[in-house]
Enzyme design. Structure first.
Site, PDB file in Angstrom:
ATOM      1  N   GLY A  50       0.805  -1.211   0.000  1.00  0.00           N
ATOM      2  CA  GLY A  50       0.000   0.000   0.000  1.00  0.00           C
ATOM      3  C   GLY A  50       0.841   1.265   0.000  1.00  0.00           C
ATOM      4  O   GLY A  50       0.565   2.209  -0.755  1.00  0.00           O
ATOM      5  N   GLU A  51       1.870   1.301   0.824  1.00  0.00           N
ATOM      6  CA  GLU A  51       2.711   2.499   0.869  1.00  0.00           C
ATOM      7  C   GLU A  51       3.501   2.670  -0.415  1.00  0.00           C
ATOM      8  O   GLU A  51       3.697   3.793  -0.891  1.00  0.00           O
ATOM      9  CB  GLU A  51       3.653   2.491   2.074  1.00  0.00           C
ATOM     10  CG  GLU A  51       4.457   3.768   2.147  1.00  0.00           C
ATOM     11  CD  GLU A  51       4.930   4.139   3.539  1.00  0.00           C
ATOM     12  OE1 GLU A  51       5.519   5.226   3.653  1.00  0.00           O
ATOM     13  OE2 GLU A  51       4.710   3.375   4.485  1.00  0.00           O
ATOM     14  N   SER A  52       3.952   1.570  -1.003  1.00  0.00           N
ATOM     15  CA  SER A  52       4.667   1.660  -2.276  1.00  0.00           C
ATOM     16  C   SER A  52       3.777   2.296  -3.338  1.00  0.00           C
ATOM     17  O   SER A  52       4.203   3.210  -4.058  1.00  0.00           O
ATOM     18  CB  SER A  52       5.128   0.272  -2.729  1.00  0.00           C
ATOM     19  OG  SER A  52       6.058  -0.272  -1.812  1.00  0.00           O
TER      20      SER A  52
END
Length: 140
Positions: free
Chosen positions: A61-63
């Site tokens: 998700g953060e990527s």
């Protein structure tokens, strides 16, 4: 002010997703301001009970969210994560998961993205929300 090219997968391929994304096997499939998609294998990213590690969902998700925010920010700007949260609703045990990132808010100084992560049957496993601060790139 912003880069709104319809599909900027080449942006991600040029820049790369970072060493952690590479170690986790994250593969970017689609990338634009409106939608970004990546996959990640379950194998190699599990916790001791052989379920996909909750932190692995967050890395996916953060990527996606951070890369999307940086595409929106454009040249001379840097988007940095300032808040992330995840709700895991199902456990993936094999195959791949797919993250689909869509913007909730695209502002001049802040972005918010939602990432829905599904298993190969299309069942949602995790929902991640990330907020990024857009600032000027450091001089030098």
């Amino acid at each position: 002010m912003t880069n709104t090219t319809p599909n900027d997968l080449d942006y991600v391929l040029r820049r790369g997703g970072g060493a952690l994304a590479a170690k986790m096997g994250i593969e970017f499939l689609e990338f634009s301001v409106d939608r970004a998609v990546a996959t990640m294998p379950v194998e190699g990213n599990t916790q001791p009970a052989m379920l996909l590690h909750g932190g692995a969902y967050v890395v996916l998700g953060e990527s996606l969210g951070s890369m999307s925010a940086n595409l929106w920010a454009g040249a001379g700007k840097l988007a940095v994560g300032i808040d992330i949260n995840a709700t895991h609703t199902r456990s993936a045990t094999s195959g791949i998961v797919t993250g689909v990132c869509t913007p909730i808010h695209l502002g001049r100084s802040m972005t918010v993205h939602e990432i829905a992560v599904t298993d190969e049957q299309g069942r949602r496993c995790s929902t991640i929300r990330i907020t990024n601060l857009i600032k000027d790139l450091p001089a030098g």
